[in-house]
Design an enzyme around this catalytic site. Structure first.
Site, PDB file in Angstrom:
ATOM      1  NE  ARG A  48      -1.706  -2.385   2.745  1.00  0.00           N
ATOM      2  CZ  ARG A  48      -1.879  -3.642   2.339  1.00  0.00           C
ATOM      3  NH1 ARG A  48      -2.943  -3.969   1.689  1.00  0.00           N
ATOM      4  NH2 ARG A  48      -0.976  -4.581   2.619  1.00  0.00           N
ATOM      5  CB  THR A  49       3.422   2.574   2.311  1.00  0.00           C
ATOM      6  OG1 THR A  49       2.665   2.094   3.415  1.00  0.00           O
ATOM      7  CG2 THR A  49       3.991   3.939   2.646  1.00  0.00           C
ATOM      8  CE  LYS A  78      27.205  -2.805  -5.506  1.00  0.00           C
ATOM      9  NZ  LYS A  78      27.375  -1.625  -6.363  1.00  0.00           N
ATOM     10  NE  ARG A  99       7.046   0.635   4.988  1.00  0.00           N
ATOM     11  CZ  ARG A  99       5.829   0.119   4.951  1.00  0.00           C
ATOM     12  NH1 ARG A  99       5.652  -1.159   4.664  1.00  0.00           N
ATOM     13  NH2 ARG A  99       4.776   0.866   5.204  1.00  0.00           N
ATOM     14  CG  HIS A 127       3.473   3.949   8.619  1.00  0.00           C
ATOM     15  ND1 HIS A 127       3.671   4.789   7.541  1.00  0.00           N
ATOM     16  CD2 HIS A 127       3.027   2.766   8.083  1.00  0.00           C
ATOM     17  CE1 HIS A 127       3.372   4.140   6.424  1.00  0.00           C
ATOM     18  NE2 HIS A 127       2.984   2.914   6.729  1.00  0.00           N
TER      19      HIS A 127
HETATM   20  N1   CP Z   1      -0.382  -0.023   5.853  1.00  0.00           N
HETATM   21  C1   CP Z   1       0.831  -0.265   5.324  1.00  0.00           C
HETATM   22  O1   CP Z   1       1.848   0.366   5.672  1.00  0.00           O
HETATM   23  O2   CP Z   1       0.828  -1.239   4.361  1.00  0.00           O
HETATM   24  P1   CP Z   1       2.072  -1.709   3.506  1.00  0.00           P
HETATM   25  O3   CP Z   1       3.036  -2.386   4.468  1.00  0.00           O
HETATM   26  O4   CP Z   1       1.505  -2.640   2.466  1.00  0.00           O
HETATM   27  O5   CP Z   1       2.732  -0.492   2.903  1.00  0.00           O
END
Ligand code: CP
Length: 298
Positions: A48-49, A78, A99, A127
């Site tokens: 999603r993100t 590396k 991320r 998040h």
């Molecule tokens: N909600 C969320 O962060 O989903 P993903 O891990 O799929 O990005």
């Protein structure tokens, strides 16, 4: 420089501005960020993100550079440090969406970056863009964010989305939080201290049935198995599964949210309940991420 690192950095005025921008931009296509480049650098899995950020950038007329599984498919494999990778990507993009598996990684990245860094999840840390889309969903579905009774359900110890949303909700009035989890997975003390400092009323309980009946919003999260070392982790949350009977016990107009993915904590038989809002929730992610990209690149 407009880095987005944690929920605490937002105030109510900025949140309302971003929501108005999200309303205006919607999910349609435009040219607001034509000529701009977003680099998505993902060291942890995502559906999603990453896709919603990339979709948001493309729908604003911008371009995308991307590496999923950056641990393996970037020079991190590396031995390159995160800081060196960020300095490198600064040459190729106008904004970085990061991320990472380590808490604090986005803060470290921002410290060496001359372009905005957006935290798309840093280990068990935060998040914040998920929290903004969660709050936007509450605003859309309930018509308000004040005077909300919210039950957080599941693995509250490791959930970065719960942490970030709790911080954001603390900026609104009349919010009550019911923290529903097994003893072993209670929310961390730093969040409880924050809630006390901001006079947000909350209680901790293992009574999911009671919480479902009284909440306006039930925010459930999966068990974060990637943050555990032991095995029998699913036993911890087997009493915290939401089924159709529990969903049917909710108040009229109340909604169930879940940042997804789900791994058994929320049964598919709930999906056509009038209370199920979790698929709409992920859809709101595009508008919110368009607003955030437009904000940091304006
Ligand atoms: N909600 C969320 O962060 O989903 P993903 O891990 O799929 O990005």
């Amino acid at each position: 420089m407009r880095h987005i690192i944690e929920s605490q950095q937002f105030n109510r005025a900025l949140i309302e501005k971003l929501f108005a921008l999200a309303d205006q931009l919607g999910n349609g296509h435009g040219t607001e960020l034509r000529g701009k480049i977003m680099a998505s650098l993902f060291y942890e899995p995502s559906t999603r993100t990453r896709f919603s950020f990339e979709s948001a950038m493309m729908r604003l007329g911008g371009n995308v550079l991307t590496t999923e599984n950056a641990k393996e498919f970037s020079s991190a494999a590396k031995g390159e440090t995160l800081e060196d990778t960020i300095k490198t990507v600064n040459n190729y993009a106008d904004v970085i969406v990061l991320r990472h598996n380590e808490e604090g990684a986005s803060k470290r990245a921002a410290a060496v970056s001359e372009i905005p860094v957006i935290n798309a999840g840093d280990g068990p840390g935060q998040h914040p863009t998920q929290a903004l889309l969660d709050l936007y969903t509450i605003a859309k579905e309930l018509g308000r964010v004040d005077d909300v009774r919210i039950a957080f359900v599941g693995d509250l110890l490791h959930s970065r989305t719960v942490r970030s949303l709790a911080y954001l909700l603390g900026k609104f009035t009349g919010v009550h939080m019911t923290l529903v989890s097994p003893n072993e997975l209670r929310i961390k003390d730093d969040i409880k201290a924050y809630l006390k400092r901001h006079h947000v009323s909350f209680e901790e309980t293992e009574d999911l049935t009671g919480a479902m009946k009284t909440a306006n919003v039930v925010y459930q999260n999966r068990i974060q198995k990637e943050r555990f070392e032991g095995t029998k982790i699913f036993d911890l949350v087997k009493s915290f599964v939401i089924d159709r009977k529990l969903a049917d016990s909710m108040k009229k107009g109340a909604v169930i949210l879940n940042p997804l993915p789900r791994v058994g904590e929320l049964l598919p038989e709930v999906d056509d309940s009038p209370h199920a809002a979790y698929f709409k929730q992920m859809g709101y992610g595009v508008a919110i991420r368009k607003a955030l990209l437009a904000h940091v690149l304006s």
